[in-house]
Write a protein that holds these residues in place. Structure first.
Motif, PDB file in Angstrom:
ATOM      1  N   ARG A  24       1.158  12.231  13.074  1.00 27.98           N
ATOM      2  CA  ARG A  24       0.448  11.299  13.084  1.00 27.98           C
ATOM      3  C   ARG A  24       1.476  10.179  12.443  1.00 27.98           C
ATOM      4  O   ARG A  24       1.410  10.829  10.981  1.00 27.98           O
ATOM      5  N   ILE A  25       2.553   9.696  12.540  1.00 23.50           N
ATOM      6  CA  ILE A  25       2.305   9.312  11.420  1.00 23.50           C
ATOM      7  C   ILE A  25       2.213   7.086  11.346  1.00 23.50           C
ATOM      8  O   ILE A  25       2.074   6.608  12.705  1.00 23.50           O
ATOM      9  N   ASP A  26       1.930   6.989  10.289  1.00 23.07           N
ATOM     10  CA  ASP A  26       1.475   4.731  10.353  1.00 23.07           C
ATOM     11  C   ASP A  26       2.742   4.247   9.397  1.00 23.07           C
ATOM     12  O   ASP A  26       3.077   4.461   8.823  1.00 23.07           O
ATOM     13  N   ALA A  27       3.861   4.311  10.565  1.00 19.27           N
ATOM     14  CA  ALA A  27       5.242   3.642  10.192  1.00 19.27           C
ATOM     15  C   ALA A  27       4.594   2.095   8.732  1.00 19.27           C
ATOM     16  O   ALA A  27       5.764   2.228   8.394  1.00 19.27           O
ATOM     17  N   VAL A  28       3.658   0.851   9.032  1.00 21.73           N
ATOM     18  CA  VAL A  28       3.082   0.072   8.632  1.00 21.73           C
ATOM     19  C   VAL A  28       2.965   1.000   6.491  1.00 21.73           C
ATOM     20  O   VAL A  28       3.826  -0.056   5.990  1.00 21.73           O
ATOM     21  N   ARG A  29       1.432   1.884   6.869  1.00 24.57           N
ATOM     22  CA  ARG A  29       1.230   2.401   5.366  1.00 24.57           C
ATOM     23  C   ARG A  29       2.050   3.372   4.790  1.00 24.57           C
ATOM     24  O   ARG A  29       1.827   3.665   4.239  1.00 24.57           O
ATOM     25  N   GLN A  30       3.190   3.377   5.510  1.00 22.25           N
ATOM     26  CA  GLN A  30       4.164   4.755   5.309  1.00 22.25           C
ATOM     27  C   GLN A  30       3.064   6.078   4.857  1.00 22.25           C
ATOM     28  O   GLN A  30       3.423   6.699   4.259  1.00 22.25           O
ATOM     29  N   LEU A  31       2.552   6.149   5.884  1.00 18.30           N
ATOM     30  CA  LEU A  31       1.180   7.230   5.521  1.00 18.30           C
ATOM     31  C   LEU A  31       2.260   8.541   7.043  1.00 18.30           C
ATOM     32  O   LEU A  31       2.820   8.105   7.736  1.00 18.30           O
ATOM     33  N   ILE A  32       2.092  10.307   6.795  1.00 17.45           N
ATOM     34  CA  ILE A  32       2.275  10.781   7.368  1.00 17.45           C
ATOM     35  C   ILE A  32       0.912  11.584   7.562  1.00 17.45           C
ATOM     36  O   ILE A  32       0.509  12.038   6.258  1.00 17.45           O
ATOM     37  N   TYR A  33       0.968  11.610   8.269  1.00 23.60           N
ATOM     38  CA  TYR A  33      -0.217  13.620   8.560  1.00 23.60           C
ATOM     39  C   TYR A  33       0.325  14.680   9.592  1.00 23.60           C
ATOM     40  O   TYR A  33       0.422  14.730  10.270  1.00 23.60           O
ATOM     41  N   VAL A  34      -0.429  15.495   8.800  1.00 27.42           N
ATOM     42  CA  VAL A  34       0.122  17.116   9.013  1.00 27.42           C
ATOM     43  C   VAL A  34      -0.972  17.747   9.525  1.00 27.42           C
ATOM     44  O   VAL A  34      -2.177  17.493   8.491  1.00 27.42           O
ATOM     45  N   TYR A  70      20.707   3.686   0.827  1.00 30.67           N
ATOM     46  CA  TYR A  70      19.292   3.477   2.043  1.00 30.67           C
ATOM     47  C   TYR A  70      18.236   4.082   1.676  1.00 30.67           C
ATOM     48  O   TYR A  70      18.086   4.870   1.559  1.00 30.67           O
ATOM     49  N   MET A  71      17.379   3.085   1.810  1.00 31.31           N
ATOM     50  CA  MET A  71      15.507   3.048   1.529  1.00 31.31           C
ATOM     51  C   MET A  71      15.536   3.923   3.150  1.00 31.31           C
ATOM     52  O   MET A  71      15.257   3.525   3.800  1.00 31.31           O
ATOM     53  N   LEU A  72      14.560   5.690   2.773  1.00 27.23           N
ATOM     54  CA  LEU A  72      14.317   6.006   3.955  1.00 27.23           C
ATOM     55  C   LEU A  72      12.753   6.296   4.396  1.00 27.23           C
ATOM     56  O   LEU A  72      12.079   5.716   3.702  1.00 27.23           O
ATOM     57  N   SER A  73      12.285   5.331   5.263  1.00 30.33           N
ATOM     58  CA  SER A  73      11.215   5.175   5.685  1.00 30.33           C
ATOM     59  C   SER A  73      10.320   6.427   6.729  1.00 30.33           C
ATOM     60  O   SER A  73      10.819   7.785   7.149  1.00 30.33           O
ATOM     61  N   ALA A  74       9.178   6.467   7.175  1.00 34.06           N
ATOM     62  CA  ALA A  74       8.170   7.632   7.289  1.00 34.06           C
ATOM     63  C   ALA A  74       9.097   7.649   9.120  1.00 34.06           C
ATOM     64  O   ALA A  74       8.501   8.727   9.641  1.00 34.06           O
ATOM     65  N   ARG A  75       9.567   6.806  10.025  1.00 31.73           N
ATOM     66  CA  ARG A  75       9.725   6.871  11.025  1.00 31.73           C
ATOM     67  C   ARG A  75      11.400   7.821  10.412  1.00 31.73           C
ATOM     68  O   ARG A  75      11.463   8.443  12.020  1.00 31.73           O
ATOM     69  N   HIS A  76      11.797   8.792   9.839  1.00 25.39           N
ATOM     70  CA  HIS A  76      12.552   9.140   9.986  1.00 25.39           C
ATOM     71  C   HIS A  76      12.141  11.257  10.475  1.00 25.39           C
ATOM     72  O   HIS A  76      12.641  11.304  10.828  1.00 25.39           O
ATOM     73  N   PHE A  77      11.093  10.896  10.633  1.00 20.62           N
ATOM     74  CA  PHE A  77      10.675  12.527  10.894  1.00 20.62           C
ATOM     75  C   PHE A  77       9.638  12.089  12.393  1.00 20.62           C
ATOM     76  O   PHE A  77       9.107  10.672  12.532  1.00 20.62           O
ATOM     77  N   THR A  78       9.683  12.968  12.803  1.00 17.78           N
ATOM     78  CA  THR A  78       8.985  12.585  14.227  1.00 17.78           C
ATOM     79  C   THR A  78       7.775  13.165  14.460  1.00 17.78           C
ATOM     80  O   THR A  78       7.873  14.635  14.618  1.00 17.78           O
ATOM     81  N   PRO A  79       6.500  12.702  15.280  1.00 15.55           N
ATOM     82  CA  PRO A  79       5.025  13.400  15.596  1.00 15.55           C
ATOM     83  C   PRO A  79       5.503  14.738  16.503  1.00 15.55           C
ATOM     84  O   PRO A  79       6.746  14.441  17.491  1.00 15.55           O
ATOM     85  N   GLY A  80       4.846  16.155  15.784  1.00 16.02           N
ATOM     86  CA  GLY A  80       5.207  16.577  16.535  1.00 16.02           C
ATOM     87  C   GLY A  80       6.713  18.115  16.548  1.00 16.02           C
ATOM     88  O   GLY A  80       6.296  18.869  17.146  1.00 16.02           O
ATOM     89  N   VAL A 104       1.584   8.971  17.787  1.00 12.99           N
ATOM     90  CA  VAL A 104       0.598  10.623  17.926  1.00 12.99           C
ATOM     91  C   VAL A 104       1.262  11.432  18.174  1.00 12.99           C
ATOM     92  O   VAL A 104       2.104  10.654  19.516  1.00 12.99           O
ATOM     93  N   MET A 105       0.736  11.976  18.096  1.00 11.60           N
ATOM     94  CA  MET A 105       1.818  13.375  18.988  1.00 11.60           C
ATOM     95  C   MET A 105       1.450  13.650  20.045  1.00 11.60           C
ATOM     96  O   MET A 105      -0.206  13.392  20.416  1.00 11.60           O
ATOM     97  N   GLU A 106       2.173  13.735  21.255  1.00 12.07           N
ATOM     98  CA  GLU A 106       1.254  13.810  22.620  1.00 12.07           C
ATOM     99  C   GLU A 106       0.496  15.219  22.439  1.00 12.07           C
ATOM    100  O   GLU A 106       1.084  16.034  22.253  1.00 12.07           O
ATOM    101  N   ALA A 107      -0.742  14.956  23.618  1.00  6.01           N
ATOM    102  CA  ALA A 107      -1.763  15.989  23.769  1.00  6.01           C
ATOM    103  C   ALA A 107      -1.277  16.900  24.639  1.00  6.01           C
ATOM    104  O   ALA A 107      -0.520  16.034  25.656  1.00  6.01           O
ATOM    105  N   PRO A 108      -1.421  18.083  24.873  1.00 11.44           N
ATOM    106  CA  PRO A 108      -0.894  18.690  26.172  1.00 11.44           C
ATOM    107  C   PRO A 108      -1.609  18.099  28.004  1.00 11.44           C
ATOM    108  O   PRO A 108      -2.623  17.651  28.043  1.00 11.44           O
ATOM    109  N   LEU A 109      -0.489  18.407  28.482  1.00 11.88           N
ATOM    110  CA  LEU A 109      -1.317  17.654  29.847  1.00 11.88           C
ATOM    111  C   LEU A 109      -2.497  17.700  30.544  1.00 11.88           C
ATOM    112  O   LEU A 109      -3.531  17.742  31.271  1.00 11.88           O
ATOM    113  N   GLU A 110      -2.996  19.441  30.371  1.00 10.27           N
ATOM    114  CA  GLU A 110      -3.985  19.962  30.569  1.00 10.27           C
ATOM    115  C   GLU A 110      -4.564  20.379  29.499  1.00 10.27           C
ATOM    116  O   GLU A 110      -4.103  20.747  28.495  1.00 10.27           O
TER     117      GLU A 110
END
Length: 409
Positions: free
Chosen positions: A326-336, A241-251, A382-388
């Motif tokens: 942020r996660i780029d699922a097409v290019r398999q990039l993870i921004y931390v 089984y091949m794991l992708s960048a969607r294995h993790f979640t922004p936030g 992309v990780m959700e920004a705070p409401l305020e």
């Protein structure tokens, strides 16, 4: 008989005994000894010749067997060298996204920078083709005290960039790229369960026989880097089984392990953040010196663990509680957020943060995100920004003039 006569009838005379034993022994026949030695050598040479032939035959059989196994591995190895012009037209390159991403580890250039190579187009994602025969069912945990463990990922550090959220805050980000993470082996015993993850591609000719058999048993292409992650039994994934960048979640929060940048021999000011000595008042050429390291006759030694100059960097470092932005699922990039140990091109290991499990539970997919056929997913998350605005929370209503009142000068 003569020796027995001498030793029994007369007093033992060692000189006469030596004389009779020396001159009464049978004389050697050199020609017979030579012929016998020659026969032994001929016999040995014949055996050696036969053993050499048998050894050559065995070597040929082993080489043929290895050649067949290598052909099987080549058939398993996907076409990872092809590129597509789709990314240039549909995904515009911006200044916030690095324009160069690191190539798959199978195409290495010779020389000092042989660990990584840059390219302007990402490789084709083959995770959907590899996982179309697998069925993964997601599950949740109702027990609030459960401590589940999932598999981690192997990534390559690309570099650093920055992005702004809707409130105008700048976030320093490190870009990590995945390189075909696949499950190589499931390790199980009475008290332990682990998943062996492999990433990157390697030249097949450099593999040894145990490695060839290991990858043939898993029926996957050979991997350059392998890492075993401990998991809970209910989060096991099938081999291949091949794991992708969607294995993790922004936030969510993750722990990143890598080898820090080596800085050679460092002094105490740089290595342990020591305070420098006075710049004046008679101090000469000792501004960055260590200073006193011990006492007098009692204890008469330097305690173990004393902070002193020494080798700095090139150590295994784990950064805990790093948030994914942020996660780029097409290019398999993870921004931390923040920094990651190592130089660009170094390999790092990612896994769910152990200390921030309560915050992660609502964001994680167990055992991983099960991609449904025919369903479209967002290419970038992309990780959700705070409401305020976070800065407004720190201000008071009296800090601003009310409507109808003049602002104070």
């Amino acid at each position: 008989m003569l020796l027995r006569f001498i030793t029994t009838t007369h007093q033992l005379n060692w000189a006469s005994l030596y004389y009779f034993t020396k001159h009464t022994r049978p004389k050697a026949q050199p020609h017979k000894e030579k012929t016998r030695a020659k026969a032994i050598s001929d016999d040995k040479s014949g055996k050696i010749a036969k053993s050499d032939q048998e050894q050559e035959q065995r070597q040929q059989q082993e080489n043929l067997k290895k050649k067949i196994e290598l052909e099987k591995l080549r058939a398993l190895q996907p076409k990872m060298h092809t590129w597509s012009s789709f990314y240039e037209t549909h995904i515009p390159q911006t200044k916030k996204i690095p324009q160069t991403i690191y190539l798959s580890l199978n195409e290495q250039q010779e020389g000092r920078n042989k660990h990584y190579k840059k390219f302007t187009q990402p490789p084709i994602d083959i995770s959907e083709e590899c996982n179309k025969n697998f069925v993964i069912k997601q599950h949740t945990y109702e027990d609030p005290f459960a401590q589940p463990k999932r598999a981690g990922l192997i990534a390559v550090k690309v570099g650093m960039t920055a992005q702004w959220d809707k409130w105008g805050y700048r976030h320093a980000l490190t870009v990590l790229q995945l390189d075909n993470n696949q499950v190589v082996q499931i390790v199980k015993n009475d008290t332990y369960t682990g998943l062996q993850i492999g990433a990157g591609a390697v030249n097949i000719k450099t593999l040894k026989k145990p490695q060839i058999g290991h990858f043939l048993k898993a029926n996957i292409p050979p991997k350059k880097y392998i890492k075993e992650f401990p998991i809970t039994p209910e989060n096991v994934l099938p081999v291949g089984y091949m794991l992708s960048a969607r294995h993790f979640t922004p936030g969510q929060y993750i722990d990143i392990q890598g080898v820090s940048t080596g800085k050679g021999f460092g002094g105490t000011v740089k290595r342990h953040n020591f305070k420098t000595q006075p710049a004046t008042h008679g101090n000469s050429l000792c501004h960055r010196q260590l200073g006193s390291t011990g006492q007098r006759q009692d204890p008469g030694r330097v305690f173990k663990g004393k902070k002193m100059p020494g080798h700095l960097g090139n150590d295994k470092v784990t950064c805990e509680g790093i948030q994914i932005y942020r996660i780029d699922a097409v290019r398999q990039l993870i921004y931390v957020k923040g920094s990651v140990p190592g130089k660009p091109g170094s390999v790092v290991f990612l896994k769910d943060s152990w200390k921030v499990q309560k915050k992660n539970k609502d964001l994680l997919n167990f055992p991983t995100l099960a991609v449904e056929n025919g369903k479209e997913y967002a290419k970038e998350i992309v990780m959700e920004a705070p409401l305020e605005d976070p800065e407004m929370e720190e201000t008071h209503e009296n800090d601003f003039p009310k409507a109808g009142e003049d602002a104070e000068d």
